[in-house]
Design an enzyme around this catalytic site. Structure first.
Site, PDB file in Angstrom:
ATOM      1  N   HIS A 121       3.366   1.957   2.105  1.00  0.00           N
ATOM      2  CA  HIS A 121       3.891   2.434   3.394  1.00  0.00           C
ATOM      3  C   HIS A 121       5.408   2.261   3.477  1.00  0.00           C
ATOM      4  CE1 HIS A 121       3.195  -1.683   5.660  1.00  0.00           C
ATOM      5  NE2 HIS A 121       4.398  -1.645   5.121  1.00  0.00           N
TER       6      HIS A 121
ATOM      7  N   GLU B 277       1.310   4.375   7.395  1.00  0.00           N
ATOM      8  CA  GLU B 277       0.268   3.918   6.481  1.00  0.00           C
ATOM      9  C   GLU B 277      -0.256   5.085   5.643  1.00  0.00           C
ATOM     10  OE1 GLU B 277       0.239   0.933   6.232  1.00  0.00           O
ATOM     11  OE2 GLU B 277      -0.298  -0.229   8.010  1.00  0.00           O
TER      12      GLU B 277
ATOM     13  N   ASN C  52       0.821  -1.213   0.000  1.00  0.00           N
ATOM     14  CA  ASN C  52       0.000   0.000   0.000  1.00  0.00           C
ATOM     15  C   ASN C  52       0.858   1.267   0.000  1.00  0.00           C
ATOM     16  OD1 ASN C  52       1.034   0.092   2.554  1.00  0.00           O
ATOM     17  ND2 ASN C  52      -0.914   0.005   3.642  1.00  0.00           N
TER      18      ASN C  52
END
Ligand code: F6R
Length: 263
Positions: free
Chosen positions: A138, A143, A136
């Site tokens: 990160h 995050e 994602n």
């Protein structure tokens, strides 16, 4: 951003470990920022081999890890301290007292995060930060939606991250959903950054990091702002990049310059 595309993951590990060896040769008392996870494993193995051969020493090096699960202690096999001690530091001639990982069992997490930032500053800042990247986007446990100026703090892990890391935990075993992590601002303070990504599962994140807009939706895109970041990827991880030919030509030019400089 220097983008190095190599045919396979073994070459990524060899290139990355050479970057770290060069750093330690330049400055034997280097402060290294380290990552856990699958991505840097082969790099750590290569470092351990080089160290065993006597071609590099970590005896004056100090280290700071990016992150740790809140609630897991150093004896827990899934804690990052355990991983670092058993999988990485045991293969290096490093002084364990000079290795730092956020304390997953700290009583006061907010104070512990502040203290971690202070220890990095007291050590003189990070010379080279090694990073992996989540699917994602990160870096550390920052995050998507993390502040690009964030410092070490407690973060809630995203569902994606919890799912991606489930493979390390036994069925029914407690899996933390909170972590202590260096912030993006902390990472950007490192003098040099080396990020590794291998495998097709990382290709969308790599594309967003290198060619996407600078956005908190992809925390790794913040590295576009850093003056000395090298992204080392294998071909599957580079699959979605649009400017591959440009990166390959740039790297050829870079290698030529480095060769001329040596010779
Ligand atoms: C680990 C870390 C994470 C990982 C990322 C990729 O300390 O900070 O950002 O680098 O989740 O994990 P792997 O390498 O297991 O795919």
């Amino acid at each position: 951003m220097r983008v190095v595309i190599l045919p396979e993951s073994e070459a990524v590990a060899a290139f990355a470990s050479q970057q770290i060896v060069d750093q330690v040769h330049r400055k034997p008392s280097s402060v290294l920022g380290l990552a856990t996870g699958s991505s840097p494993l082969a790099t750590y193995d290569a470092l351990s081999r080089t160290c065993r051969q006597g071609a590099v020493s970590f005896s004056d090096v100090s280290t700071f890890n990016l992150d740790e699960y809140l609630g897991l202690g150093p004896d827990h096999p899934q804690s990052y301290r355990y991983f670092m001690n058993h999988r990485v530091f045991s293969g290096l001639d490093i002084d364990l007292a000079e290795t730092h990982v956020p304390d997953g069992l700290c009583d006061e997490p907010f104070r512990a995060c502040e203290a971690y930032e202070n220890s990095i500053a007291e050590a003189g800042g990070i010379d080279l930060q090694l990073l992996g990247i989540g699917r994602n986007g990160h870096i550390g446990f920052n995050e998507p939606s993390s502040s690009l100026g964030s410092r070490t703090r407690v973060k809630t892990l995203s569902r994606d991250t919890v799912a991606a890391n489930r493979r390390f935990f036994d069925e029914g075993e407690f899996q933390p959903t909170l972590a202590l992590t260096m912030g993006i601002g902390t990472i950007l303070d490192a003098r040099k950054i080396v990020l590794l990504a291998t495998g097709e599962a990382k290709s969308a994140a790599v594309k967003a990091m290198v060619e996407g807009p600078l956005t908190a939706r992809c925390p790794a895109s913040a590295l576009q702002w850093h003056p000395d970041t090298t992204v080392i990827v294998d071909e599957p991880a580079a699959r979605l990049l649009e400017d591959v030919q440009y990166y390959l030509r740039s790297e050829e030019g870079m290698q030529q310059l480095l060769f001329d400089d040596d010779g």
